[in-house]
Each structure stands twice: as C-alpha cells, then as structure tokens.
Scaffold this motif. Structure first.
Motif, mmCIF file in Angstrom:
data_model
loop_
_atom_site.group_PDB
_atom_site.id
_atom_site.type_symbol
_atom_site.label_atom_id
_atom_site.label_comp_id
_atom_site.label_asym_id
_atom_site.label_seq_id
_atom_site.Cartn_x
_atom_site.Cartn_y
_atom_site.Cartn_z
ATOM 1 N N PHE A 47 26.070 27.323 -10.714
ATOM 2 C CA PHE A 47 27.082 26.916 -9.743
ATOM 3 C C PHE A 47 27.017 25.426 -9.454
ATOM 4 C CE2 PHE A 47 27.320 31.442 -8.366
ATOM 5 C CZ PHE A 47 28.676 31.578 -8.609
ATOM 6 N N ALA A 48 25.902 24.785 -9.812
ATOM 7 C CA ALA A 48 25.750 23.368 -9.505
ATOM 8 C C ALA A 48 26.663 22.495 -10.357
ATOM 9 C CB ALA A 48 24.290 22.957 -9.706
ATOM 10 N N PHE A 49 27.084 23.005 -11.532
ATOM 11 C CA PHE A 49 27.914 22.180 -12.404
ATOM 12 C C PHE A 49 29.391 22.384 -12.080
ATOM 13 C CE2 PHE A 49 24.026 23.171 -14.632
ATOM 14 C CZ PHE A 49 23.600 21.908 -15.015
ATOM 15 N N THR A 50 30.178 21.335 -12.316
ATOM 16 C CA THR A 50 31.615 21.449 -12.079
ATOM 17 C C THR A 50 32.367 21.003 -13.326
ATOM 18 O OG1 THR A 50 31.530 19.283 -11.078
ATOM 19 C CG2 THR A 50 31.579 21.182 -9.576
ATOM 20 N N GLY A 51 33.674 21.163 -13.324
ATOM 21 C CA GLY A 51 34.513 20.715 -14.428
ATOM 22 C C GLY A 51 34.439 21.657 -15.603
ATOM 23 N N GLY A 74 31.027 22.677 -16.587
ATOM 24 C CA GLY A 74 30.531 23.695 -15.653
ATOM 25 C C GLY A 74 31.061 25.063 -15.986
ATOM 26 N N ALA A 75 32.341 25.134 -16.386
ATOM 27 C CA ALA A 75 32.937 26.422 -16.716
ATOM 28 C C ALA A 75 32.235 27.037 -17.919
ATOM 29 C CB ALA A 75 34.423 26.259 -16.999
ATOM 30 N N MET A 121 28.872 28.143 -17.023
ATOM 31 C CA MET A 121 29.002 29.338 -16.202
ATOM 32 C C MET A 121 29.125 30.592 -17.074
ATOM 33 S SD MET A 121 29.078 29.804 -13.042
ATOM 34 C CE MET A 121 28.650 31.424 -12.543
#
Lengths: 857, 71
Positions: free
Chosen positions: A784-788, A791-792, A795
């Motif tokens: 959950f710490a990664f974004t963009g 991150g997806a 995930m």
C-alpha cells in the motif's frame, strides 16, 4: 418387535435371523439380498477350508472369467482403447440369470482364444519384421565396410544400379570406375561374420573377441541410428551393426559362437555387391508385405477389442457380483436331506419386512412352491453396530469409528460431533476471511459432488473431498467465530458502534487512552477498537483463555451427561451411583466452581464498587493448598467465599472413595447374593443346535419349526459356534477392583489435565491470529505504500503472493493443525467421559460396498 | 443506553429457536440429525457470543493506541 425407527443417536436394532432357502434358488436369493445390502452373513462353515466348501468350483470358474476380463483390459490398455465407463450404462446393477452367466463365461472363453491367437500372430509378425529390419541395416552397413575395405586395396567399383540405399549412393558419389576387379575375400582366405548386437554389450564383445583371438581379427562396427523395438515387451533397444573379418574357418566359427552367446543376431551378407543389392531389394519387398499384413492384423485386433470395450465394464460388474454371491453361499450350511440351504445373518430389525418381501419376490419369480423361511433367533451374542449414514453424516461417523467401534445401542458420539467438531475447530481457526475460503471450497466440492465422485482423485484431495461436509460446517462456524473475534484476514470488521472513544490528547489528537461509552457493551463479538492497540494482546489473551476454559467445561459436562444416558439405557444403576454421580460432583465442585467464578467475576463492575478483583488462578491454588483461607481475606470474590470453597473441596474429596469402592463392592454383593440363592452362570452348551447335528433324527426343535414359518413365539434357540469369546465371564473381584482404581485415578487426574488441554483453543487461535497479522504486515501493508502505475503492478504481484500464502499456510496448514487438535479434543477429552466402544462392526453383504471397495472404472 | 440484558434476550431467542427446530425439523429418518445439529449449533454459537459479551461487560483495561504514546 417393531422397534422405534433407527436414528443416528443409537445404532440400529439388530436381529439374528435364520434363513431356510430352497437349494434351487439359493443363488437368486443371495444375489437379491446383495442388492439390498443389509445382511451380515455369519460363516457357518468356519472349520472347513476354502477348498472343501460347496461352491468352490463355481468360484474357480468365475475367477477364470475374471482373469480373462482382466486380460482383455490389459490388452486394451496396451492398444490404448478407452473402456466405456461404468457410469454410461443405464442400469449395470441388474442381476443376471445363471444362464446369462454361463453365456458370458463361454463368450469370454472364445474371445480370449481369439484375442490371444490374434495377439500371437501379431507378435510373430512383429518379430519377423524386426529381424528383417535388422538384416536390412546389416546389409547396408556391412556393404559400406566392404566397399571401404575394397576401396583401399582396389579401384573404386562402379555401380550402374540405382538402389536407394544411402551407403550405396555414397559409393556412387565417389565417382566413376571400371567394374570391380572382383578379388574376393574368400580367395584371400578371409572369412567374415556380420550381425547386430545391443550397444551396451559392444565393449564387452570387443574385449572378449580380442582376448580369445589374440587380436587376429579386423572388426568394424557402426551404430544403427534408430532404436529397434522389441515386440515382446515394447522396449526400445539401440543396437550396433558389426562385421568381423578373420582368418580361418575355426576362428570364424568361434566368433559366431561368441557373438551368439552375447545376444547378437547374425545375418548372412553376401560379399558380392550385386547379390547384396538383390538381397536388399528382397528384404525391402518382404518388409512392405509384412507391414501390410501387420496393419490388417492390428486393425482386426483393435476392432475386436473395441467391441469388447463397449461391454467390458458391465461384464466385470456382473462377474464381481456373481463371485460375491458364491462366496456368501459358501458361508451357508447345506442340509442334504431336505435340500435346503441354511443361513444365519444379522440384519437391522427394521429391514426384516423388506427382506421378507424381497425373498417372496424371488420365490414368485422362480415359481417355487416352497417359501424361503426367515426365522428370528434369540441369542446372547453381541449384535453388530450399524448406523445408517447419509452423505452428510458419513464423514462424522467415520471420525468416531476411526477411534473405536461403538458398543451396540450405545449413545453415538458422532451425532453431537457434527456440531462440536467443526465448532471447536472454528474457535481455533476464527477468521471470517479464512472461514469464507473454506466455506466456498466446500460448497464447490458439494456442488460438483457427482462429477468428482466419478473422477479419479489423488490421495490428498480425495481425503478432503471425503470430508467435504465437515469442511462445509467448519467454514460456516469459522465465519461465525471470525465475526466474534472481529477478524477478517486479520483486519477489523466494524459492524456496530464501538464501546470505546479515544480520549482527546494534548495537541488535539486522539488517544492514546480511551474511555468507555457509559453502560454500553459492544453487542456482537470483540470490540473492533481493540485492533492494533498497544494492549490488545493483554485483553484478548485473558478473554480467549477464559473462553477456552468455559467451552471446555461445557463440552466435558455435556459429554459426561452421556454416561448417565448410557447407564439408564443399559439399566446399570450402579454406573449412575458409583461412577456418574460422584464423578460429576467431583468435576463440578472444582471446575464447575472455576467456571462459575469466571462468569461471576465478569458480571461484577469492580470499578463501580471500588474493589480490586481477585486473581482467579491464585484463588484456585489457595483453595487446595490452604483451604479456608483466601489470598486476600479483605477482598473476597463474593461473601462467604472461603466457606463455600471448603464445602466444595470436601465434596470433591468425599467423592473419591465413593468412586473408588462403591461399584466393586456392590458388584461383589450382587454376585454373592446370586450365588447364595443357588444361581450359576448360564452355560451356552445347554442349548439345542440345529446346525451341528443335521442328521440327528431326534433333533426336532428346529426341524419342526420350519413348517411353521417365522412365528415370533416359537423362536428356535441355536447354538452359536461357541468359543469365540462369548463365554460368560467369571466374577473376579480383584479384577473389577483394579479396573475401578484405574478408572478413579484416571478420572480425577483427567479432570485437571483435560481442562488444561482445552487451553489449546486459546493457544491455536492466538497463533492463527498473530500469523495472519504478520502475513498482512509483511506483504499487503508494504504494497500500500507505493502509488501510481508501479504501485498498481506491485499491488497485483503482492496480492497474489499474499493470497496464495493465505490459502496454503493459513487455510491448509493451520487448518490441518486446528483440525487435528479438534480431533484430539473429541477423541480424548470428550469421548473418555462416556465412550464404551467394544462393539462389532456391521459388515453387510452388499454389492454396492463390494463395488466401492474394488471399483470397476 | 445499557444493554447488559442482552444475553437474556438472546437466550430466550435461542430457546424459542430450539423449540421451533424441535417441532419443525423435517420428518423422516434424518429428523434426529436436523434437530441435534441445529439446536447444538445454536447453543454453541450462543455460548461463544455470550462469553465474549460478558468478557467486555465490565472490562478491567481499556485500549491504548500504539501509534501514540504519552510523552
């Protein structure tokens, strides 16, 4: 008679029945009873060997047919012809008539002859083909040697021929030359031997030749590129072609002998290249002829096997049933005078009507005037234990049967196990998400039940499939306990308003402390605010420990009550007064009191009355070590606590001698009273036997009975084959006393150890919860710490990782361990309280069971 | 808004449910299984719930947030 209907609560009421069957319809009767599958036939000829029995000849014949059918099956597998599945037949379970069986036997005999002759010729042809192929290789390769050898000494030979053998073409490419100056080897007195030998022997072969001939030879060899197939076992062997040149006739003969002894096949090769070419041509034609013959034979064989494959499964079923029928008939005794078969069988009393009507049907169909007679016999033998189970109850019954066979008419622990087993599992496995996975898996298995039953499953999966209804219940209860623990994949489930609100902090932030909403208790399960707090372990440990003790107490009290039910059913009041009552008082005065204290301590609002709650553990220790005093006399749990504890302790202590002595002394008193009145143990030998002395004319008790049919009043007393451990047991006081001492010690110690044993509920549920929290924190929480976009992607990857670990580690591994612990709690902690279990399992003669044990695919 | 009466109400519901099951269980040879399974399930589930409820009725400790520590 007409007992109440059979339930899972007690094993079915059984009757020992005696059948008098006219000899002519013996086979039909037994086969009809096999279809019913409710009679457990006793072996009346146990002293005769298998060869002396009446129907051994028939069984042998059927064995032969079975062997032939297996042979067909083997041939089909070899030719990879699929067998029509047993499930594709409309009704494979109709019992055939005797003439149909004879027909089948004849048919399978003639088919076997045909198949085996076809096979034999096929194999002969195949062998011939292999020989020819090898010869062709020898001709080609050896030809190459010759040409090369000659090429060294002589000019290159010219070939006009257009043969397609590659080596010869090779020669052609070498160019033009005048017709070979045929200086034959024979002129030079050089002989040669050519053949093929398995490649792995070539080294040994060379060495032996070298040693025996002392190097006086010229050997040439080359590998055959394609493997040769041995027709006998379909194995592939790689072989080499060799050609050996040597001096002199004796040496050549020696070489021949050596090569033959090493498993080489020798082939004649002409040294003249023209003749060799002719040979090759001839071999080629013969090979192609052979191939077409082989094809024909093969297709005939396949057609024959395909025809058999259509009905093979049904035939196998028929033969299996027929064999089972004759094996059962062998257990019957035969009355030579009256030409009747006499059988004894255990059957559930409720099925007697069905059995009788079935027998009537068979009789009517056969058009026989003599009816088949069914007699009920009174006996002192222990009837077998039989439960009629269905898909749902079967697996639970199996759990209990795995521990021991239930005594006839005893309370069946399997009935409460349907709930308690999955429930105790769920207490250890409590997680809504994991429970959902189990539930859905079980649901899928139940939905595809039919399909899965018919397909072949591997061992592990078939075990899970067998227990699919257990898993189903486990799933339901795990979801429930997960809700109570407020855990779904280790995350909280906030359904209701929490009973806690965070205190306002100094800087306007919430926490760290919390205060309670006044008088409001979280209505369902654990409050979700406990999740990820600093002291949630402190709270949940205390809660789960007490939960385990309370559930254990309930489960053990519940199980102990069954011993009362059993004692009442078997009319043994001494078991009530000598075992149940003192045991119950002992257990309740210690652990009942502990459970009461736990609940009482919870129900008191200690903060409101401004007192410190006493520690329950210390209370229990003080109760034993210093009766009458409390840890803190100023602050008792309730008024008069010390007095009550002393009374309870005294009660428990008094119960021990009662438990120890009442039953043995009462039994001795009873025994002595009976002796004093002149009674002796009933000897079985006073009974009359219908079976042991058939020719005895004076023996009329049973002979006379026959014509009266099966009136219940005139039940014939039949001797059991005595000496099977059914003798009346001698009264031995010391033995009973020792037994009771052991029972008392075990019971009292077990009360303590078993209560402690239930703490595993706490330990496992804690471990399960912690493990799932750790798994979440290590995987998903990081993702959950990664974004963009990155991150997806992370995930998705992490999710798969997390999910597969959840399934394999948390559901499968943890589930297995929780299941084993639940199993132990049932077998040891619960069943030791009431289970007697010295029953005899009911093994009915049933075609269905017969086919299940030895399935026809 | 005290709700400490809840265990008794639910107990009543469980008892009513058990009676209902006893009389409404499908007839036939599986009646015993139906009755025992449903009633025992209800009792076991009630026990679990009631124990949890009682354990929180007069809690001796209150939750402390782990992400905030008192200075």
């Amino acid at each position: 008679m007409a007992p109440t209907k059979d339930t899972l609560f007690r094993s079915a009421d059984m009757s020992l029945t005696q059948l008098y069957i006219a000899n002519e319809i013996g086979r039909e009767v037994v086969s009809a009873l096999g279809e019913l599958g409710v009679m457990d036939f006793r072996d009346l000829n146990s002293e005769t060997t298998a060869f002396q029995r009446t129907f051994t000849r028939e069984i042998r014949r059927l064995d032969n047919v079975e062997r032939q059918l297996r042979y067909f099956h083997g041939q089909m597998e070899k030719a990879s012809i699929p067998i029509r599945s047993i499930y594709d037949f409309n009704n494979p379970f109709t019992s055939p008539s005797a003439s149909e069986i004879d027909e089948l036997a004849d048919k399978s005999q003639s088919l076997e002859n045909r198949i085996s002759s076809l096979n034999e010729s096929y194999e002969t042809l195949k062998r011939r083909e292999v020989e020819l192929t090898e010869w062709r290789w020898v001709l080609r390769e050896a030809g190459g040697f010759f040409d090369r050898a000659r090429g060294q000494t002589e000019e290159i030979r010219h070939s006009l021929d257009n043969d397609d053998a590659p080596l010869l073409r090779d020669v052609e490419q070498h160019g033009q030359g005048e017709p070979a100056g045929e200086q034959s080897f024979s002129v030079m007195n050089i002989g040669f031997v050519a053949g093929v030998i398995p490649r792995e022997r070539i080294a040994a072969f060379e060495r032996i030749l070298w040693r025996t001939l002392r190097g006086n030879l010229y050997m040439n060899q080359s590998e055959i590129p394609e493997p040769i197939i041995n027709p006998e076992n379909n194995e592939e062997i790689s072989k080499n072609v060799f050609i050996i040149f040597a001096h002199g006739k004796e040496i050549i003969a020696k070489i021949r002998k050596i090569s033959e002894s090493l498993g080489a096949d020798l082939y004649s090769v002409d040294e003249n290249s023209e003749l060799r070419r002719d040979q090759i041509r001839e071999v080629n034609t013969r090979l192609s002829d052979l191939a077409s013959v082989l094809r024909n034979t093969k297709s005939t064989l396949d057609a024959e096997l395909t025809a058999i494959s259509r009905s093979l499964a049904a035939w196998m079923v028929i033969i299996k049933k027929e064999k089972g029928t004759y094996e059962t008939l062998n257990k019957f005794s035969y009355d030579h005078q009256r030409k009747t078969l006499i059988a004894e069988a255990w059957a559930p009393t409720n099925y007697l009507g069905l059995i009788k009507s079935t027998l009537q049907d068979v009789n009517d169909r056969a058009g026989l005037s003599v009816p088949t007679i069914v007699n009920q016999i009174k006996t002192t033998r222990t009837p077998p234990t039989y439960f009629k189970t269905n898909r749902f109850t079967l697996a639970f019954q199996t759990i209990i049967d795995a521990y021991g066979t239930i005594k006839y008419r005893e309370v069946n622990p399997a009935l409460p196990t349907i709930v308690t087993f999955p429930f105790l599992f769920a207490v250890m496995f409590g997680d809504f998400g994991h429970g959902m996975i189990l539930f859905l898996a079980a649901l899928a298995m139940i939905y595809y039940e039919r399909k899965l039953q018919r397909s072949k499953l591997d061992e592990l999966f078939s075990m899970i499939f067998y227990g699919r209804y257990i898993v189903f219940m486990m799933g339901i209860f795990s979801m429930y306990t997960g809700l109570v623990y407020c855990d779904a994949f280790s995350k909280p489930i906030p359904i209701f308003n929490s009973m806690w609100t965070w205190n306002e902090g100094d800087k306007g932030s919430l926490g760290p402390g919390a205060s309670r909403l006044d008088g409001y208790t979280y209505p369902f399960g654990l409050d979700w605010k406990w999740h990820s707090t600093d002291n949630d372990l402190l709270f949940s440990n205390s809660y789960k420990m007490k939960l385990s003790i309370l559930l254990g107490w309930c489960h053990m009290t519940f199980s102990l009550m069954w011993s009362l039910v059993n004692a009442r059913y078997f009319h043994t009041p001494i078991d009530i007064w000598g075992n149940f009552v003192p045991g119950m008082i002992f257990f309740q005065s210690i652990f009942g009191y502990l459970s009461f204290s736990i609940v009482y301590k919870w129900s008191v609002d200690w903060a409101a009355i401004g007192r410190q709650p006493p520690s329950l553990l210390n209370m229990l220790i003080y109760m034993f070590l210093r009766p009458g005093t409390l840890e803190d006399p100023e602050q008792p749990l309730f008024k008069g606590q010390a007095t009550i504890q002393v009374i309870l302790l005294l009660l428990a202590v008094i119960c021990i001698p009662i438990l120890l002595f009442l039953k043995p002394f009462y039994l001795r008193y009873e025994h002595n009273k009976a002796r004093a009145m002149g009674y002796r143990g009933i000897g079985e030998n006073t009974r009359v036997s219908a079976l042991d002395d058939d020719d005895d004319e004076g023996q009329t008790l049973n002979g006379g009975r026959e014509s009266f049919g099966d009136d219940d009043d005139g039940i014939a007393m039949i001797t059991q084959d005595i000496g099977h451990g059914e003798e009346h047991e001698e009264f031995e006081f010391s033995e009973i006393m020792i037994h009771q001492v052991i029972h008392t010690i075990e019971f009292c110690l077990n009360c303590v150890s078993h209560t402690a044993s239930y703490l595993r509920l706490w330990a496992l549920s804690l471990a399960h919860q912690r493990l799932s929290i750790v798994l979440w924190d290590m995987t998903m929480a990081n993702a959950f710490a990664f974004t963009g976009i990155g991150g997806a992607i992370i995930m998705v990857v992490v999710f798969y990782f997390w999910f597969s670990l959840t399934v394999f580690v948390l559901c499968v591994m943890e589930g297995t361990s929780a299941m084993l612990h639940s199993l132990r709690l049932h077998w040891v902690e619960a069943m030791s309280k009431h289970f007697m279990g010295d029953g005899v399992p009911f093994q009915p003669f049933s075609f269905k069971i017969l086919l299940e044990e030895d399935p026809v695919e | 808004m005290g709700n400490s009466w809840l265990p008794f109400v639910v107990l009543l519901v469980v008892v009513l449910f058990s009676f209902g099951v006893w009389f409404l269980a499908p007839k036939g040879e599986n009646q015993t299984v139906w009755r025992s399974t449903l009633i025992l399930s209800a009792v076991a589930m009630y026990l679990m719930w009631a124990i949890t409820f009682l354990a929180q009725m007069h809690p001796l400790i209150s939750p402390i947030r782990y992400d905030l520590r008192p200075e």
